[in-house]
Every structure is written in C-alpha cells, then in structure tokens.
Design a protein around this motif. Structure first.
Motif, PDB file in Angstrom:
ATOM      1  N   TRP A  87      67.351   4.713 -41.829  1.00 10.95           N
ATOM      2  CA  TRP A  87      68.440   4.953 -42.793  1.00 10.95           C
ATOM      3  C   TRP A  87      68.481   6.425 -43.180  1.00 10.95           C
ATOM      4  CZ3 TRP A  87      69.166   0.754 -47.132  1.00 10.95           C
ATOM      5  CH2 TRP A  87      69.326  -0.502 -46.538  1.00 10.95           C
ATOM      6  N   ASN A  88      67.319   6.973 -43.503  1.00  6.88           N
ATOM      7  CA  ASN A  88      67.271   8.370 -43.931  1.00  6.88           C
ATOM      8  C   ASN A  88      67.597   9.319 -42.783  1.00  6.88           C
ATOM      9  OD1 ASN A  88      66.537   7.560 -46.526  1.00  6.88           O
ATOM     10  ND2 ASN A  88      64.346   7.696 -46.091  1.00  6.88           N
ATOM     11  N   ALA A  92      70.776  12.000 -42.941  1.00  7.94           N
ATOM     12  CA  ALA A  92      70.612  13.439 -42.737  1.00  7.94           C
ATOM     13  C   ALA A  92      71.574  13.988 -41.677  1.00  7.94           C
ATOM     14  CB  ALA A  92      69.174  13.751 -42.337  1.00  7.94           C
ATOM     15  N   ARG A  93      72.175  13.109 -40.872  1.00 11.98           N
ATOM     16  CA  ARG A  93      72.994  13.583 -39.746  1.00 11.98           C
ATOM     17  C   ARG A  93      74.470  13.204 -39.825  1.00 11.98           C
ATOM     18  NH1 ARG A  93      67.892  12.993 -38.634  1.00 11.98           N
ATOM     19  NH2 ARG A  93      66.855  14.357 -37.099  1.00 11.98           N
ATOM     20  N   ILE A  94      74.776  12.118 -40.497  1.00 11.38           N
ATOM     21  CA  ILE A  94      76.179  11.690 -40.584  1.00 11.38           C
ATOM     22  C   ILE A  94      76.942  12.582 -41.559  1.00 11.38           C
ATOM     23  CG2 ILE A  94      77.677   9.874 -41.491  1.00 11.38           C
ATOM     24  CD1 ILE A  94      76.793   9.210 -38.722  1.00 11.38           C
ATOM     25  N   ASN A 103      81.500  12.366 -37.995  1.00 11.31           N
ATOM     26  CA  ASN A 103      80.870  12.720 -36.715  1.00 11.31           C
ATOM     27  C   ASN A 103      80.079  11.563 -36.121  1.00 11.31           C
ATOM     28  OD1 ASN A 103      78.807  12.684 -38.610  1.00 11.31           O
ATOM     29  ND2 ASN A 103      77.684  14.398 -37.671  1.00 11.31           N
ATOM     30  N   ARG A 104      80.504  10.320 -36.371  1.00 12.03           N
ATOM     31  CA  ARG A 104      79.698   9.181 -35.944  1.00 12.03           C
ATOM     32  C   ARG A 104      79.535   9.106 -34.429  1.00 12.03           C
ATOM     33  NH1 ARG A 104      84.747   6.865 -37.242  1.00 12.03           N
ATOM     34  NH2 ARG A 104      85.545   5.251 -35.821  1.00 12.03           N
ATOM     35  N   PHE A 105      80.540   9.522 -33.669  1.00 12.86           N
ATOM     36  CA  PHE A 105      80.408   9.482 -32.219  1.00 12.86           C
ATOM     37  C   PHE A 105      79.441  10.562 -31.723  1.00 12.86           C
ATOM     38  CE2 PHE A 105      84.500   7.329 -32.848  1.00 12.86           C
ATOM     39  CZ  PHE A 105      84.279   6.176 -32.117  1.00 12.86           C
ATOM     40  N   GLY A 177      77.809   3.256 -42.921  1.00 15.44           N
ATOM     41  CA  GLY A 177      77.382   2.523 -44.096  1.00 15.44           C
ATOM     42  C   GLY A 177      75.938   2.742 -44.502  1.00 15.44           C
ATOM     43  N   LEU A 178      75.035   2.844 -43.524  1.00 16.20           N
ATOM     44  CA  LEU A 178      73.615   2.983 -43.869  1.00 16.20           C
ATOM     45  C   LEU A 178      73.309   4.254 -44.666  1.00 16.20           C
ATOM     46  CD1 LEU A 178      71.763   1.571 -40.719  1.00 16.20           C
ATOM     47  CD2 LEU A 178      72.315   0.434 -42.881  1.00 16.20           C
ATOM     48  N   PRO A 179      73.958   5.390 -44.394  1.00 18.92           N
ATOM     49  CA  PRO A 179      73.708   6.557 -45.246  1.00 18.92           C
ATOM     50  C   PRO A 179      74.062   6.309 -46.716  1.00 18.92           C
ATOM     51  CG  PRO A 179      74.702   7.258 -43.185  1.00 18.92           C
ATOM     52  CD  PRO A 179      74.785   5.753 -43.217  1.00 18.92           C
TER      53      PRO A 179
END
Length: 283
Positions: A87-88, A92-94, A103-105, A177-179
């Motif tokens: 999750w973390n 940190a990236r989304i 930027n999900r892709f 969603g997880l972020p």
C-alpha cells in the motif's frame, strides 16, 4: 459502502461511473453521497469518520476493490509479504490530480518490468502506449503469480485485479484506491480487515463486492424510475444489508476467513450471498 472509480472527474450533476457512498445505521439509510473525484471522496470520508467517532459510533467502511493481490505479488514488488508495505509503495508512486489525470498505467508498467515475460497487468486504452502492458490478456501465463485470489474464486468475482481496462474491470480502481486507504489507515484508531485485529477499532476498513447483492439490485432497478442510477442503488442496498446483520452473523463473517486472506485480503460477505440479498430488500 464506497463504490470507487479510477476515472476522470465527473460532472456536477450526479451520474454513473462516479464515486458513490452509501450510509446506513441499523437499516436506516441516508441519501447516498455523490463525489466527483477521489480527492473529494477522501476528504468526505475523513470528515465522516471524525464525526461518527466523536458521536461515539463505530464505522464499518466497505470499499469495492481488492485490498490485496494474489500470494507472492507483494514480495515480488516490495520484497515483503506485508500488504501494507505494498500500500505504501503504491502511495509513494501514484499521482492523481483533481481532474482525475493520473499515472496508473506508468506504475503498472513499472511493476510488469519486475516480472519475467508479459504481464501480469494487462489492458490499456492506447494500443501503442506503455509497451510493457499487454493490450489483451492472451499470452500471459500467470506462472509467477496467480491471476485470481482465493477470495475472487470463492465469491466468483467478475474481474481479475490485474485487468486495468475494458469492462468489467477492477485493476485500475485498486491502483487508485490503495493509496487513499494507506492515508486513511494512518489517521489512527483505524484497522483494516482481515489484516489486523478490528475488535476495538473506531473505524474498520474492509473489502466488499456489490456483485454479492446483484439479485437485489436488479429487483430494485425494475421498479425504479428511468432516472435512477444503478451505482447509487448498489451502495444504498449494500450498506443497508450489512447494517442489518445480526451481531453473531457479523462476527462470523469477520472471523471465519482462510489464512491466505492475511496476505491476499478477503471479500466481506462471501458465503452469505442469499442472506445479504434478503436484508438488502428488507423494508
């Protein structure tokens, strides 16, 4: 109950394929809440959690996307089997702005690069972009990680968490969603089912799937006006059904989960499909 979305910001007028939130207390439903983007939804949830706990009430908050991936996925990406580390890592990236541009892709492509061969993420809106994401599933062996979790198989869920595009899909909702869940969890007095003990938590976050009450939703929609929005009906009925569960039933669903759920998560209500449909339509 939160019907999530990975899409662009929705219009001012309530519409489908947006974020809808259903609220019920002992079977009494509030008017479902319409959110135009993920930032608005997160802010609303924070305010709601604070208000409910201040009033001395506990909150069971269900989100309609997987809280985990098939066994072994988290370790391949983060080096740890702990789902919260994943999750973390995603938080940190989304990147996500108020218009819904994200930027999900790019992140999914970065993850695919960690695996040998094609996949596991697949499906995209542009055939020539993100070359490490297959356009279709054909040819992905799923030999390094399973395509579906134990929960997906048990509940007969419609989509794999690795499918990013084409309906029905849930892969993009997970990445977006997880972020948000990672941030909600850090607020304190929040526990995540079934990864943590939830008995004393003021707020419990759990994975749900509206497909479990599909018969009830279909029946409700048959008598509804042509202006009714299916997503709004789903969250209203699912929140009502879960709020009407007897204490013993609720405790059974919270405690009787397989060991693999500690890594992969589990869909709340699995095995209680008929009972949830009954309660969803109870007047």
């Amino acid at each position: 109950m939160v019907d999530w979305s990975a899409g662009q910001r929705r219009p001012l007028k309530p519409t489908k394929d947006a974020i809808w939130i259903g609220i019920a207390r002992a079977g009494m439903s509030d008017e479902p809440v319409y959110c135009r983007n993920r930032q608005e939804a997160e802010a609303w949830l924070v305010e709601f959690f604070d208000a409910e706990t201040a009033a001395g009430r506990r909150v069971f908050a269900g989100f309609d996307f997987p809280f985990g991936y098939p066994q072994g996925f988290a370790r391949r990406v983060t080096g740890s089997d702990d789902p919260f580390v994943l999750w973390n890592w995603l938080e940190a990236r989304i990147e996500d702005d108020e218009r819904g541009r994200n930027n999900r892709f790019d992140v999914a492509q970065q993850i695919n690069h960690l695996f040998d061969g094609p996949g596991p993420f697949w499906g995209k809106p542009h055939k020539d972009r993100w070359p490490e994401i297959p356009y279709v599933k054909k040819g992905i062996p799923f030999d390094q990680v399973a395509e579906r979790r134990a929960a997906d198989l048990e509940a007969k869920a419609a989509s794999s968490c690795f499918q990013l595009f084409y309906n029905p899909t849930v892969g993009s909702q997970i990445l977006m969603g997880l972020p948000v869940l990672a941030r909600l969890r850090r607020r304190g007095d929040v526990a995540v089912w079934p990864f943590e003990g939830c008995h004393d938590a003021g707020v419990v976050l759990a994975e749900v799937w509206p497909g479990l009450i599909e018969p009830a939703v279909k029946q409700e929609m048959q008598g509804a006006s042509t202006q009714e929005i299916r997503d709004r009906v789903q969250v209203r009925l699912l929140s009502r059904a879960i709020s009407l569960l007897e204490v013993k039933e609720f405790d059974t669903l919270m405690t009787q989960v397989p060991d693999v759920a500690k890594e992969e998560a589990w869909i709340f209500g699995t095995g209680y499909r008929d009972r949830l449909n009954e309660l969803a339509l109870q007047k």
